[in-house]
Design a protein around this motif. Structure first.
Motif, mmCIF file in Angstrom:
data_model
loop_
_atom_site.group_PDB
_atom_site.id
_atom_site.type_symbol
_atom_site.label_atom_id
_atom_site.label_comp_id
_atom_site.label_asym_id
_atom_site.label_seq_id
_atom_site.Cartn_x
_atom_site.Cartn_y
_atom_site.Cartn_z
ATOM 1 N N ALA A 181 0.935 -1.163 -0.127
ATOM 2 C CA ALA A 181 -0.113 0.084 -0.055
ATOM 3 C C ALA A 181 0.828 1.337 0.005
ATOM 4 O O ALA A 181 0.610 2.252 -0.613
ATOM 5 N N ALA A 182 2.107 1.151 0.662
ATOM 6 C CA ALA A 182 2.853 2.322 0.893
ATOM 7 C C ALA A 182 3.546 2.634 -0.451
ATOM 8 O O ALA A 182 3.885 3.880 -0.991
ATOM 9 N N TYR A 241 2.964 6.236 -2.470
ATOM 10 C CA TYR A 241 4.082 7.006 -2.466
ATOM 11 C C TYR A 241 4.752 7.073 -3.739
ATOM 12 O O TYR A 241 5.898 7.611 -3.957
ATOM 13 N N ARG A 242 4.270 6.174 -4.633
ATOM 14 C CA ARG A 242 4.700 5.854 -6.056
ATOM 15 C C ARG A 242 6.252 5.514 -6.131
ATOM 16 O O ARG A 242 7.059 6.093 -6.747
ATOM 17 N N VAL A 243 6.318 4.705 -5.414
ATOM 18 C CA VAL A 243 7.696 3.891 -5.173
ATOM 19 C C VAL A 243 8.322 3.030 -6.405
ATOM 20 O O VAL A 243 7.511 2.252 -6.737
ATOM 21 N N PRO A 244 9.305 3.303 -7.157
ATOM 22 C CA PRO A 244 9.899 2.720 -8.048
ATOM 23 C C PRO A 244 9.955 1.218 -7.779
ATOM 24 O O PRO A 244 10.437 0.818 -6.529
ATOM 25 N N GLY A 245 9.777 0.414 -8.733
ATOM 26 C CA GLY A 245 9.762 -1.144 -8.476
ATOM 27 C C GLY A 245 11.192 -1.684 -7.863
ATOM 28 O O GLY A 245 11.466 -2.535 -7.239
ATOM 29 N N ASP A 246 12.154 -0.956 -8.551
ATOM 30 C CA ASP A 246 13.519 -1.336 -8.302
ATOM 31 C C ASP A 246 14.155 -0.666 -6.742
ATOM 32 O O ASP A 246 15.244 -0.866 -6.423
ATOM 33 N N ALA A 247 13.273 -0.075 -6.162
ATOM 34 C CA ALA A 247 13.793 0.760 -4.999
ATOM 35 C C ALA A 247 13.194 -0.243 -3.518
ATOM 36 O O ALA A 247 12.086 -0.951 -3.903
ATOM 37 N N GLY A 248 13.905 -0.002 -2.447
ATOM 38 C CA GLY A 248 13.564 -0.747 -1.504
ATOM 39 C C GLY A 248 12.657 0.289 -0.458
ATOM 40 O O GLY A 248 12.770 1.163 -0.519
ATOM 41 N N ILE A 249 11.958 -0.346 0.359
ATOM 42 C CA ILE A 249 11.242 0.268 1.364
ATOM 43 C C ILE A 249 11.060 -0.383 2.776
ATOM 44 O O ILE A 249 10.823 -1.733 2.741
ATOM 45 N N VAL A 250 11.015 0.230 3.690
ATOM 46 C CA VAL A 250 11.014 -0.364 5.092
ATOM 47 C C VAL A 250 10.195 0.487 5.855
ATOM 48 O O VAL A 250 9.867 1.920 5.934
ATOM 49 N N ASP A 271 2.621 14.785 1.569
ATOM 50 C CA ASP A 271 1.477 13.860 1.123
ATOM 51 C C ASP A 271 0.323 14.624 0.450
ATOM 52 O O ASP A 271 -0.275 14.205 -0.459
ATOM 53 N N PHE A 272 0.237 15.812 0.885
ATOM 54 C CA PHE A 272 -1.068 16.754 0.208
ATOM 55 C C PHE A 272 -0.269 17.214 -0.989
ATOM 56 O O PHE A 272 -1.360 18.058 -1.710
ATOM 57 N N THR A 273 0.878 17.314 -1.245
ATOM 58 C CA THR A 273 1.287 18.159 -2.453
ATOM 59 C C THR A 273 2.259 17.011 -3.158
ATOM 60 O O THR A 273 3.526 17.115 -3.295
ATOM 61 N N PRO A 274 1.627 15.638 -3.674
ATOM 62 C CA PRO A 274 2.502 14.763 -4.489
ATOM 63 C C PRO A 274 3.422 15.200 -5.472
ATOM 64 O O PRO A 274 4.494 14.457 -5.656
ATOM 65 N N GLU A 275 3.182 16.261 -5.852
ATOM 66 C CA GLU A 275 3.794 16.655 -7.147
ATOM 67 C C GLU A 275 5.158 17.355 -6.843
ATOM 68 O O GLU A 275 6.270 17.528 -7.381
ATOM 69 N N THR A 276 5.311 17.559 -5.476
ATOM 70 C CA THR A 276 6.632 18.006 -4.994
ATOM 71 C C THR A 276 7.734 16.827 -4.317
ATOM 72 O O THR A 276 8.649 17.222 -3.875
ATOM 73 N N SER A 277 7.163 15.703 -4.421
ATOM 74 C CA SER A 277 8.144 14.302 -4.083
ATOM 75 C C SER A 277 8.999 14.290 -5.296
ATOM 76 O O SER A 277 8.788 14.331 -6.488
ATOM 77 N N ILE A 278 10.052 13.527 -4.692
ATOM 78 C CA ILE A 278 11.212 13.183 -5.677
ATOM 79 C C ILE A 278 10.689 11.953 -6.593
ATOM 80 O O ILE A 278 11.169 11.561 -7.548
ATOM 81 N N MET A 279 9.683 11.272 -5.948
ATOM 82 C CA MET A 279 8.903 10.046 -6.541
ATOM 83 C C MET A 279 8.434 10.333 -7.873
ATOM 84 O O MET A 279 7.766 11.591 -7.686
ATOM 85 N N PRO A 280 8.265 9.782 -8.794
ATOM 86 C CA PRO A 280 8.563 8.219 -8.790
ATOM 87 C C PRO A 280 10.122 8.011 -9.232
ATOM 88 O O PRO A 280 10.426 6.876 -9.153
ATOM 89 N N ASP A 281 10.759 8.915 -9.498
ATOM 90 C CA ASP A 281 12.161 8.929 -9.788
ATOM 91 C C ASP A 281 13.038 9.075 -8.507
ATOM 92 O O ASP A 281 12.696 9.763 -7.653
ATOM 93 N N ARG A 308 8.972 9.105 4.719
ATOM 94 C CA ARG A 308 7.705 9.418 4.694
ATOM 95 C C ARG A 308 7.129 9.241 6.042
ATOM 96 O O ARG A 308 7.285 8.186 6.791
ATOM 97 N N SER A 309 6.323 10.245 6.510
ATOM 98 C CA SER A 309 5.560 10.065 7.701
ATOM 99 C C SER A 309 4.179 9.771 7.510
ATOM 100 O O SER A 309 3.399 10.477 6.904
ATOM 101 N N PHE A 310 3.457 8.898 8.243
ATOM 102 C CA PHE A 310 2.187 8.511 7.947
ATOM 103 C C PHE A 310 1.410 9.513 9.139
ATOM 104 O O PHE A 310 0.125 9.811 8.813
ATOM 105 N N GLY A 311 1.907 9.468 10.439
ATOM 106 C CA GLY A 311 0.825 9.974 11.288
ATOM 107 C C GLY A 311 0.306 11.468 11.271
ATOM 108 O O GLY A 311 -0.780 11.751 11.720
ATOM 109 N N LYS A 312 1.181 12.316 10.372
ATOM 110 C CA LYS A 312 0.989 13.599 10.399
ATOM 111 C C LYS A 312 -0.376 13.866 9.439
ATOM 112 O O LYS A 312 -1.306 14.646 9.768
ATOM 113 N N THR A 313 0.029 13.391 8.257
ATOM 114 C CA THR A 313 -1.233 13.572 7.271
ATOM 115 C C THR A 313 -2.379 12.874 7.512
ATOM 116 O O THR A 313 -3.613 13.214 7.719
#
Length: 347
Positions: A74-75, A79-88, A183-193, A202-207
């Motif tokens: 789901a994350a 967060y539009r995480v690319p497939g070759d990236a890791g996430i924890v 989270d409310f401005t996804p266009e500002t994220s470096i993702m998906p690159d 990325r923080s869940f609790g704030k949003t």
């Protein structure tokens, strides 16, 4: 005797860093303030994600690998995480901030500031020489950027982040991008690159207005996130957090509606604050006010049972979170009106 709103050693956390949400300090400073307290000192969404009924088994068994996999899936999508990236996943981004120094090479570290003080504190505790850089070009090989920034909302473009990543990589360093308020401005994220030399937080609790759940994520090259996973150890995220996080992150409609609503709230807050000083930035979850009367305004609001965020190194600034309901909006408006009346010669 110390006057209400004055600052003393007892008001500080053990590490000397002030944080929002410290209502124990608010009550100590303003013991006669009316309740309930309105805590505007954090940048947490005051309208939380609606909590569903939780199966009892989430409380009575250890978190399962399937539960964690569902959360991470789901994350990745949210967060539009690319497939070759890791996430924890971790029990909040704070613990990830503490662990990041394990990933970086020896050498100086720059923090693009002023920003969230725990970043510099964590690197210094780990033995790094840390400087605060006013501009990205002043940065060392390892650089930490909060984007959008807390507390002023400063924003670097994706192109600027990519340029910094290339510079850090060329120096053998690491770029940390803390996207706690993206989270409310996804266009500002470096993702998906995602350049190989970048770790994104990325923080869940704030949003989602569930800060007590303690849930956060680190995204980066698989070897980097694997090191973080080892450092966190097994069962690092509680079962209820895995369950709720997966459900909320998959709810794109709620996120979109909440983002629009909080943007309207931020504009409403601007209207209330503008007569009291200069609004110098923020995000849709908080606004930053600059005024030479900030200490007096902090104390006056405190006496009305309203707690806002002040800063050690910027005594002319106050950060305001968003009120959570009409009663809180009304109390804030009345307290600010009282401020104007008391400042008037005819009052």
């Amino acid at each position: 005797m110390r006057s209400a709103g004055a600052i003393g050693a007892g008001d500080l956390a053990e590490d000397g860093i002030w944080h929002g949400g410290d209502l124990a300090t608010a009550r100590a400073l303003f013991p006669d303030a009316p309740g309930p307290w309105i805590d505007l000192s954090t940048g947490i969404n005051p309208i939380p994600y609606p909590l569903p009924e939780l199966p009892l088994s989430l409380w009575t068994r250890l978190p399962g690998a399937d539960d964690e996999a569902a959360l991470l899936a789901a994350a990745r999508a949210a967060y539009r995480v690319p497939g070759d990236a890791g996430i924890v996943a971790a029990p909040g981004t704070q613990i990830l901030i503490e662990l990041l120094p394990r990933l970086a090479p020896a050498g100086p570290v720059a923090i693009l500031g002023p920003t969230y003080a725990e970043h510099a504190h964590a690197w210094r505790k780990a033995g790094y020489v840390v400087t605060e850089a006013a501009r990205p070009e002043e940065a060392a090989a390892t650089l930490v950027v909060v984007n959008p920034n807390n507390p002023d909302g400063r924003l670097l473009s994706r192109a600027e982040i990519a340029e910094l990543a290339a510079r850090c990589a060329a120096r053998g360093g690491l770029l940390v991008v803390d996207e706690a308020f993206a989270d409310f401005t996804p266009e500002t994220s470096i993702m998906p690159d995602l350049p190989a030399s970048v770790v994104v937080l990325r923080s869940f609790g704030k949003t989602y207005g569930l800060a007590g759940l303690r849930l956060g994520f680190a995204i980066g090259a698989p070897d980097l996130t694997a090191q973080l996973a080892v450092a966190l150890g097994p069962w690092s995220v509680a079962g209820p957090a895995l369950h709720l996080g997966a459900q909320a992150l998959a709810d794109a409609a709620w996120l979109a509606d909440a983002g629009e609503a909080r943007a309207r709230d931020a504009a409403r807050l601007d209207e209330l604050l503008a007569p009291r000083g200069r609004i110098v930035g923020g995000t849709s979850l908080f606004r930053l006010l600059e005024t030479p009367a900030a200490p007096a305004l902090f104390a006056r609001l405190g006496r009305h049972g309203i707690y806002v965020r002040r800063f050690q190194n910027a005594p002319d600034r106050l950060r305001f979170g968003l009120p959570g309901d009409e009663a809180a909006w009304s109390r804030l408006q009345q307290a600010l009106a009282a401020d104007v009346r008391q400042a008037s010669p005819s009052a």
